[in-house]
Design a protein around this motif. Structure first.
Motif, mmCIF file in Angstrom:
data_model
loop_
_atom_site.group_PDB
_atom_site.id
_atom_site.type_symbol
_atom_site.label_atom_id
_atom_site.label_comp_id
_atom_site.label_asym_id
_atom_site.label_seq_id
_atom_site.Cartn_x
_atom_site.Cartn_y
_atom_site.Cartn_z
ATOM 1 N N VAL A 182 0.856 -1.190 0.000
ATOM 2 C CA VAL A 182 0.000 0.000 0.000
ATOM 3 C C VAL A 182 0.886 1.232 0.000
ATOM 4 O O VAL A 182 1.717 1.404 0.892
ATOM 5 C CB VAL A 182 -0.924 0.014 1.227
ATOM 6 C CG1 VAL A 182 -1.815 1.256 1.206
ATOM 7 C CG2 VAL A 182 -1.770 -1.249 1.263
ATOM 8 N N TYR A 186 -3.241 5.232 -0.408
ATOM 9 C CA TYR A 186 -3.685 3.857 -0.123
ATOM 10 C C TYR A 186 -3.782 3.009 -1.392
ATOM 11 O O TYR A 186 -4.498 2.001 -1.422
ATOM 12 C CB TYR A 186 -5.039 3.850 0.603
ATOM 13 C CG TYR A 186 -4.967 4.285 2.054
ATOM 14 C CD1 TYR A 186 -4.642 3.385 3.066
ATOM 15 C CD2 TYR A 186 -5.210 5.596 2.420
ATOM 16 C CE1 TYR A 186 -4.573 3.777 4.383
ATOM 17 C CE2 TYR A 186 -5.139 6.007 3.735
ATOM 18 C CZ TYR A 186 -4.823 5.095 4.723
ATOM 19 O OH TYR A 186 -4.749 5.485 6.039
ATOM 20 N N ILE A 188 -2.790 0.220 -4.003
ATOM 21 C CA ILE A 188 -2.141 -1.086 -3.872
ATOM 22 C C ILE A 188 -1.411 -1.419 -5.180
ATOM 23 O O ILE A 188 -1.966 -1.265 -6.261
ATOM 24 C CB ILE A 188 -3.179 -2.180 -3.557
ATOM 25 C CG1 ILE A 188 -3.890 -1.857 -2.231
ATOM 26 C CG2 ILE A 188 -2.519 -3.549 -3.484
ATOM 27 C CD1 ILE A 188 -5.034 -2.804 -1.910
ATOM 28 N N LEU A 327 -0.262 -5.179 3.256
ATOM 29 C CA LEU A 327 -1.681 -4.945 3.520
ATOM 30 C C LEU A 327 -2.020 -5.111 4.993
ATOM 31 O O LEU A 327 -2.796 -4.336 5.545
ATOM 32 C CB LEU A 327 -2.537 -5.908 2.677
ATOM 33 C CG LEU A 327 -2.379 -5.826 1.151
ATOM 34 C CD1 LEU A 327 -3.357 -6.779 0.480
ATOM 35 C CD2 LEU A 327 -2.593 -4.413 0.660
#
Length: 401
Positions: A182, A186, A188, A327
């Motif tokens: 991340v 935020y 990914i 995560l």
């Protein structure tokens, strides 16, 4: 400078806002007056509105009106703890950001400065008019990242080749280790490293004792459990269980109990446990037995990080920034006090890495988080150069950090 308006009637907040250095905060308790104040008198005039949370239905009316009348406002909700449902409701009606109800003058000023410095990004005509604060990497930083990563990949190509051969000779499995991390906003992405562990490392993690985590706080194992299992009475118990996990019952004038399907717990103890989870979000194991012999060597000299140059070239991260988190770590850092670390570049090296090496690897999770936030609020070209130089001078780690 961006204009600042306070909408609410909390005397304590009003008093703190009066002491913001170099900033006149206009105050009102009527949303129509706030909308009139935020009407631009010159081109590209923008306003930051501190909105004191009150009754939800009234708040929604006020925020919706502000959004309809003023497209040049950034609304920060002053609030205490919120449920996911409440947060979602306020976001949908137009809240951009939140700040704690008891935020100090310094914290309020930092929020103003942080938003002011990103005024052009936040009020870009091509960007959404409201929503969660998003970070956009400056052009100078992106250009530096491309040039730096390209040159580094070319120069270090022999190291890439030798490392790949060594990893393959020692143990079976892929040469590169790919995991989801991340980063900024935020987001990914697939994070690349040379594999330094055995192929079943992820499965072994849960078998390691918690006392080997450097960042975990120590707690007395004899501390009494907070869950109450005493019967509540049939009618009371059934009514309370129907209300779900977030239901509350006043046990005394001093304590509120939270009731779930199979537990009753004091609200203060629940909050304490949640805070401990956030404080222990970062996982780091001393003398990790999952690491291979080649892995220990490439970790000591940070060779395992080199494939991230391709992440930098792609734009997933920057040369200098806040470390992208796995995560399971990032999901514990979604509280208001942690969000700012993700509103900054994700990086190969950063402020906390060089500070941690300077302290011999002894740094708490809270210290690390605060350094990440500090970098996000103060980064510039000269600071990036200093961090890169400190990283190069500390390239050979004396401690197993």
């Amino acid at each position: 400078m961006i204009g600042v308006v306070y909408l609410g009637n909390n005397p304590k907040t009003q008093e703190r806002l009066k002491y913001i250095p170099g900033q006149l905060v206009r105050m009102t308790n009527a949303y129509k007056d706030a909308a009139q104040i935020c009407t631009p008198h010159v081109v590209n005039e923008h306003f930051l509105v501190f909105f004191e949370r009150n009754v939800r239905s009234e708040d929604i009316t006020a925020i919706t009106y502000l959004r309809k009348k003023c497209r040049n406002v950034y609304i920060v909700l002053i609030t205490d703890k919120m449920t996911d449902e409440e947060r979602d409701t306020y976001m949908k009606c137009g809240i951009n950001d939140t700040i704690q109800k008891m935020a100090s003058v310094t914290e309020l000023n930092k929020k103003i400065q942080f938003i002011s410095e990103r005024e052009k990004i936040l009020f870009d005509d091509e960007a959404p008019k409201y929503g969660i604060l998003k970070f956009k990497i400056p052009l100078w930083k992106r250009m530096f990242d491309i040039i730096f990563s390209l040159i580094a990949i070319i120069i270090l190509s022999p190291v890439f080749l030798l490392t790949a051969i060594a990893i393959r000779l020692e143990s079976k499995g892929p040469i590169l280790f790919k995991s989801q991390r991340v980063g900024t906003n935020y987001a990914i992405f697939d994070f690349l490293k040379f594999r330094s562990m055995y192929v079943d490392a992820e499965q072994r993690l849960k078998d390691l004792s918690k006392d080997r985590n450097q960042y975990a706080e120590n707690h007395d194992s004899d501390e009494p459990k907070t869950t109450i299992t005493a019967p509540l009475g049939d009618q009371a118990e059934m009514a309370m269980l129907d209300m779900g996990m977030e239901s509350e019952m006043m046990i005394s004038d001093e304590e509120i109990m939270l009731v779930g399907d199979d537990f009753v717990v004091a609200e203060s103890d629940y909050s304490k446990k949640k805070e401990e989870d956030i404080n222990n979000a970062f996982i780091k194991i001393e003398n990790d037995p999952r690491v291979t012999k080649v892995g220990r060597f490439i970790r000591k000299y940070s060779i395992d990080e080199l494939p991230q140059l391709f992440n930098i070239l792609k734009g997933d991260m920057s040369v200098v920034g806040n470390r992208p988190l796995p995560l399971y770590e990032a999901e514990k850092l979604t509280a208001d006090s942690s969000i700012d670390r993700f509103m900054a570049p994700a990086g190969l090296t950063g402020l906390w890495q060089v500070e941690e090496r300077g302290k011999g690897g002894n740094m708490s999770a809270e210290e690390r988080k605060q350094l990440d936030i500090t970098y996000g609020q103060t980064y510039n070209f000269m600071l990036d150069m200093k961090i890169i130089l400190r990283t190069l001078t500390a390239f050979v780690q004396k401690e197993n950090v």
